[in-house]
Structure formats: structure tokens, C-alpha cells
Design a protein around this motif. Structure first.
Motif, PDB file in Angstrom:
ATOM      1  N   ASP A  24       8.662  -3.423   0.797  1.00  0.00           N
ATOM      2  CA  ASP A  24       8.156  -2.066   0.953  1.00  0.00           C
ATOM      3  C   ASP A  24       7.022  -2.065   1.967  1.00  0.00           C
ATOM      4  O   ASP A  24       6.562  -3.126   2.391  1.00  0.00           O
ATOM      5  CB  ASP A  24       7.720  -1.436  -0.381  1.00  0.00           C
ATOM      6  N   TYR A  25       6.612  -0.867   2.357  1.00  0.00           N
ATOM      7  CA  TYR A  25       5.554  -0.756   3.355  1.00  0.00           C
ATOM      8  C   TYR A  25       4.228  -0.544   2.648  1.00  0.00           C
ATOM      9  O   TYR A  25       4.025   0.465   1.993  1.00  0.00           O
ATOM     10  CB  TYR A  25       5.819   0.419   4.298  1.00  0.00           C
ATOM     11  N   SER A  26       3.351  -1.489   2.747  1.00  0.00           N
ATOM     12  CA  SER A  26       2.052  -1.349   2.080  1.00  0.00           C
ATOM     13  C   SER A  26       0.951  -2.075   2.846  1.00  0.00           C
ATOM     14  O   SER A  26      -0.099  -2.329   2.292  1.00  0.00           O
ATOM     15  CB  SER A  26       2.125  -1.897   0.655  1.00  0.00           C
ATOM     16  N   SER A  27       1.238  -2.406   4.096  1.00  0.00           N
ATOM     17  CA  SER A  27       0.264  -3.190   4.848  1.00  0.00           C
ATOM     18  C   SER A  27      -0.271  -2.435   6.042  1.00  0.00           C
ATOM     19  O   SER A  27       0.444  -1.654   6.659  1.00  0.00           O
ATOM     20  CB  SER A  27       0.902  -4.503   5.314  1.00  0.00           C
ATOM     21  N   TYR A  28      -1.525  -2.702   6.343  1.00  0.00           N
ATOM     22  CA  TYR A  28      -2.123  -2.152   7.553  1.00  0.00           C
ATOM     23  C   TYR A  28      -1.756  -3.023   8.746  1.00  0.00           C
ATOM     24  O   TYR A  28      -1.405  -2.512   9.799  1.00  0.00           O
ATOM     25  CB  TYR A  28      -3.634  -2.067   7.405  1.00  0.00           C
ATOM     26  N   CYS A  29      -1.841  -4.346   8.561  1.00  0.00           N
ATOM     27  CA  CYS A  29      -1.479  -5.279   9.623  1.00  0.00           C
ATOM     28  C   CYS A  29      -0.364  -6.215   9.150  1.00  0.00           C
ATOM     29  O   CYS A  29      -0.353  -6.649   8.002  1.00  0.00           O
ATOM     30  CB  CYS A  29      -2.670  -6.153  10.041  1.00  0.00           C
ATOM     31  N   MET A  30       0.536  -6.513  10.077  1.00  0.00           N
ATOM     32  CA  MET A  30       1.536  -7.549   9.889  1.00  0.00           C
ATOM     33  C   MET A  30       1.346  -8.558  11.016  1.00  0.00           C
ATOM     34  O   MET A  30       0.969  -8.174  12.124  1.00  0.00           O
ATOM     35  CB  MET A  30       2.958  -6.971   9.958  1.00  0.00           C
ATOM     36  N   MET A  71       7.482 -23.949  12.693  1.00  0.00           N
ATOM     37  CA  MET A  71       7.929 -23.036  11.649  1.00  0.00           C
ATOM     38  C   MET A  71       7.125 -21.755  11.821  1.00  0.00           C
ATOM     39  O   MET A  71       5.899 -21.800  11.895  1.00  0.00           O
ATOM     40  CB  MET A  71       7.675 -23.636  10.276  1.00  0.00           C
ATOM     41  N   TYR A  72       7.822 -20.637  11.908  1.00  0.00           N
ATOM     42  CA  TYR A  72       7.174 -19.348  12.099  1.00  0.00           C
ATOM     43  C   TYR A  72       7.155 -18.580  10.782  1.00  0.00           C
ATOM     44  O   TYR A  72       8.176 -18.455  10.111  1.00  0.00           O
ATOM     45  CB  TYR A  72       7.896 -18.547  13.171  1.00  0.00           C
ATOM     46  N   TYR A  73       5.975 -18.058  10.453  1.00  0.00           N
ATOM     47  CA  TYR A  73       5.779 -17.342   9.197  1.00  0.00           C
ATOM     48  C   TYR A  73       5.344 -15.906   9.468  1.00  0.00           C
ATOM     49  O   TYR A  73       4.490 -15.651  10.328  1.00  0.00           O
ATOM     50  CB  TYR A  73       4.704 -18.010   8.348  1.00  0.00           C
ATOM     51  N   CYS A  74       5.902 -15.011   8.713  1.00  0.00           N
ATOM     52  CA  CYS A  74       5.486 -13.621   8.724  1.00  0.00           C
ATOM     53  C   CYS A  74       4.419 -13.440   7.640  1.00  0.00           C
ATOM     54  O   CYS A  74       4.487 -14.087   6.589  1.00  0.00           O
ATOM     55  CB  CYS A  74       6.710 -12.762   8.420  1.00  0.00           C
ATOM     56  N   ALA A  75       3.457 -12.553   7.887  1.00  0.00           N
ATOM     57  CA  ALA A  75       2.378 -12.335   6.927  1.00  0.00           C
ATOM     58  C   ALA A  75       2.031 -10.856   6.853  1.00  0.00           C
ATOM     59  O   ALA A  75       2.096 -10.145   7.857  1.00  0.00           O
ATOM     60  CB  ALA A  75       1.153 -13.140   7.324  1.00  0.00           C
ATOM     61  N   ALA A  76       1.625 -10.424   5.646  1.00  0.00           N
ATOM     62  CA  ALA A  76       1.245  -9.033   5.407  1.00  0.00           C
ATOM     63  C   ALA A  76      -0.124  -8.979   4.758  1.00  0.00           C
ATOM     64  O   ALA A  76      -0.407  -9.775   3.855  1.00  0.00           O
ATOM     65  CB  ALA A  76       2.284  -8.362   4.504  1.00  0.00           C
ATOM     66  N   ASP A  77      -0.981  -8.053   5.197  1.00  0.00           N
ATOM     67  CA  ASP A  77      -2.317  -7.994   4.608  1.00  0.00           C
ATOM     68  C   ASP A  77      -2.392  -7.071   3.398  1.00  0.00           C
ATOM     69  O   ASP A  77      -3.437  -6.988   2.755  1.00  0.00           O
ATOM     70  CB  ASP A  77      -3.356  -7.608   5.656  1.00  0.00           C
ATOM     71  N   LEU A  78      -1.313  -6.391   3.075  1.00  0.00           N
ATOM     72  CA  LEU A  78      -1.237  -5.493   1.918  1.00  0.00           C
ATOM     73  C   LEU A  78      -2.349  -4.456   1.923  1.00  0.00           C
ATOM     74  O   LEU A  78      -2.783  -3.987   0.864  1.00  0.00           O
ATOM     75  CB  LEU A  78      -1.236  -6.293   0.613  1.00  0.00           C
ATOM     76  N   GLY A  79      -2.824  -4.128   3.112  1.00  0.00           N
ATOM     77  CA  GLY A  79      -3.832  -3.076   3.221  1.00  0.00           C
ATOM     78  C   GLY A  79      -5.262  -3.563   3.063  1.00  0.00           C
ATOM     79  O   GLY A  79      -6.207  -2.799   3.247  1.00  0.00           O
ATOM     80  N   GLY A  80      -5.453  -4.830   2.723  1.00  0.00           N
ATOM     81  CA  GLY A  80      -6.802  -5.332   2.511  1.00  0.00           C
ATOM     82  C   GLY A  80      -7.209  -6.338   3.574  1.00  0.00           C
ATOM     83  O   GLY A  80      -6.619  -6.387   4.648  1.00  0.00           O
ATOM     84  N   GLY A  81      -8.223  -7.135   3.256  1.00  0.00           N
ATOM     85  CA  GLY A  81      -8.654  -8.221   4.136  1.00  0.00           C
ATOM     86  C   GLY A  81      -9.292  -7.780   5.423  1.00  0.00           C
ATOM     87  O   GLY A  81      -9.343  -8.548   6.393  1.00  0.00           O
ATOM     88  N   ARG A  82      -9.834  -6.535   5.455  1.00  0.00           N
ATOM     89  CA  ARG A  82     -10.287  -6.000   6.731  1.00  0.00           C
ATOM     90  C   ARG A  82     -11.590  -6.626   7.218  1.00  0.00           C
ATOM     91  O   ARG A  82     -12.038  -6.313   8.321  1.00  0.00           O
ATOM     92  CB  ARG A  82     -10.388  -4.478   6.655  1.00  0.00           C
ATOM     93  N   LEU A 134      -5.963 -11.743  13.620  1.00  0.00           N
ATOM     94  CA  LEU A 134      -5.399 -13.061  13.885  1.00  0.00           C
ATOM     95  C   LEU A 134      -5.975 -14.145  12.983  1.00  0.00           C
ATOM     96  O   LEU A 134      -5.755 -15.330  13.218  1.00  0.00           O
ATOM     97  CB  LEU A 134      -5.600 -13.443  15.355  1.00  0.00           C
ATOM     98  N   GLU A 135      -6.692 -13.750  11.944  1.00  0.00           N
ATOM     99  CA  GLU A 135      -7.222 -14.725  10.993  1.00  0.00           C
ATOM    100  C   GLU A 135      -6.293 -14.814   9.796  1.00  0.00           C
ATOM    101  O   GLU A 135      -5.967 -13.797   9.177  1.00  0.00           O
ATOM    102  CB  GLU A 135      -8.613 -14.319  10.524  1.00  0.00           C
ATOM    103  N   SER A 136      -5.908 -16.022   9.415  1.00  0.00           N
ATOM    104  CA  SER A 136      -4.972 -16.182   8.299  1.00  0.00           C
ATOM    105  C   SER A 136      -5.560 -15.687   6.984  1.00  0.00           C
ATOM    106  O   SER A 136      -4.819 -15.240   6.106  1.00  0.00           O
ATOM    107  CB  SER A 136      -4.541 -17.641   8.170  1.00  0.00           C
ATOM    108  N   LYS A 137      -6.901 -15.720   6.848  1.00  0.00           N
ATOM    109  CA  LYS A 137      -7.530 -15.297   5.592  1.00  0.00           C
ATOM    110  C   LYS A 137      -7.314 -13.816   5.312  1.00  0.00           C
ATOM    111  O   LYS A 137      -7.459 -13.368   4.176  1.00  0.00           O
ATOM    112  CB  LYS A 137      -9.024 -15.609   5.626  1.00  0.00           C
ATOM    113  N   ARG A 138      -6.959 -13.052   6.368  1.00  0.00           N
ATOM    114  CA  ARG A 138      -6.729 -11.626   6.152  1.00  0.00           C
ATOM    115  C   ARG A 138      -5.475 -11.357   5.319  1.00  0.00           C
ATOM    116  O   ARG A 138      -5.389 -10.355   4.624  1.00  0.00           O
ATOM    117  CB  ARG A 138      -6.574 -10.941   7.513  1.00  0.00           C
ATOM    118  N   TYR A 139      -4.528 -12.270   5.368  1.00  0.00           N
ATOM    119  CA  TYR A 139      -3.182 -11.997   4.873  1.00  0.00           C
ATOM    120  C   TYR A 139      -2.962 -12.498   3.459  1.00  0.00           C
ATOM    121  O   TYR A 139      -3.325 -13.624   3.111  1.00  0.00           O
ATOM    122  CB  TYR A 139      -2.161 -12.561   5.860  1.00  0.00           C
TER     123      TYR A 139
END
Length: 125
Positions: A26-32, A91-102, A107-112
Motif C-alpha cells: 500500500d502507499y504510506s511512505s513519503y520517500c522511497m 544486491m539492490y534493495y527497495c526501502a520505504a520510510d512509512l512517512g517517518g524518519g524525517r 539517502l540515509e538508510s536510518k530513514r527507512y
């Protein structure tokens, strides 16, 4: 719980192209974002796309070669990779921030907060 599914990896020769896809349940992220990792090395940011202004950011190593985009529903995020080089193999990984981590940049992995299982990209010389 949001699930991310990557596809599109494979093996290509240097100079070739691949398009990776990441579908979110589902769509719930600000950044992907897309990250990549090789054995024994830290996960490296590749590109990110954030909602609102459709802002995109790229790692210097892929600028001008890779393009991140989303479909209109923002549930699928793409990474078009052109002029691939052997050093792009990972290996390429997709990541979602779920709207948080701002407090972290795009480009910081801790956001996701949610990660896909990864898709392998191999570029031969």
C-alpha cells in the motif's frame, strides 16, 4: 504491514540497461529509495524519490545513468539503470520510510523502516 517486493534484477554486460521495480502493498511512505550492497561492504544509497514535489536525489556514482520514478498511484517505484558498469553489481534493495524518519536525509538508510528482500544485479565487463 507494508510489504515491498522487488523484481527486474539480472545479468547484463557493461553498457547495458536494467529496470528494477519495487511494488508496495500500500502507499504510506513519503520517500522511497533504492540501496545496494555487496558482500562485506555497507549498504549504499543509490537514489530516492519523495512525495509532494516529486523530488529525486541520487548518489554521485549513478547521476546521469540511473533514474528513479514512480507510477501515479505511488505504489510502484522504478529504478532505470543505463550504461551499467561492473562496479554497479550488487544486491539492490527497495526501502520505504512509512512517512517517518524525517530527521534523516533521503539517502540515509536510518530513514527507512521497511525493506524488500533484494534483487541481484550482475554486470560483466
Amino acid at each position: 504491514q507494508v510489504q515491498l517486493t522487488e523484481s527486474g534484477g539480472g545479468s547484463v554486460q557493461a553498457g547495458g540497461s536494467l529496470r528494477l521495480s519495487c511494488t508496495a502493498s500500500d502507499y504510506s511512505s513519503y520517500c522511497m529509495a533504492w540501496f545496494r550492497q555487496t558482500p562485506g561492504k555497507e549498504r549504499q544509497a543509490v537514489a530516492a524519490i519523495c512525495s509532494g514535489l516529486g523530488r529525486t536525489v541520487y548518489a554521485n556514482s549513478v547521476k546521469g545513468r540511473f533514474t528513479i520514478s514512480q507510477d501515479n498511484a505511488k505504489t510502484t517505484t522504478y529504478l532505470l539503470m543505463n550504461n551499467l558498469k561492473p562496479e554497479d553489481s550488487a544486491m539492490y534493495y527497495c526501502a520505504a520510510d512509512l512517512g517517518g524518519g524525517r530527521s534523516h536525509s533521503a539517502l540515509e538508510s536510518k530513514r527507512y523502516k521497511r525493506w524488500g528482500q533484494g534483487t541481484q544485479v550482475t554486470v560483466s565487463s
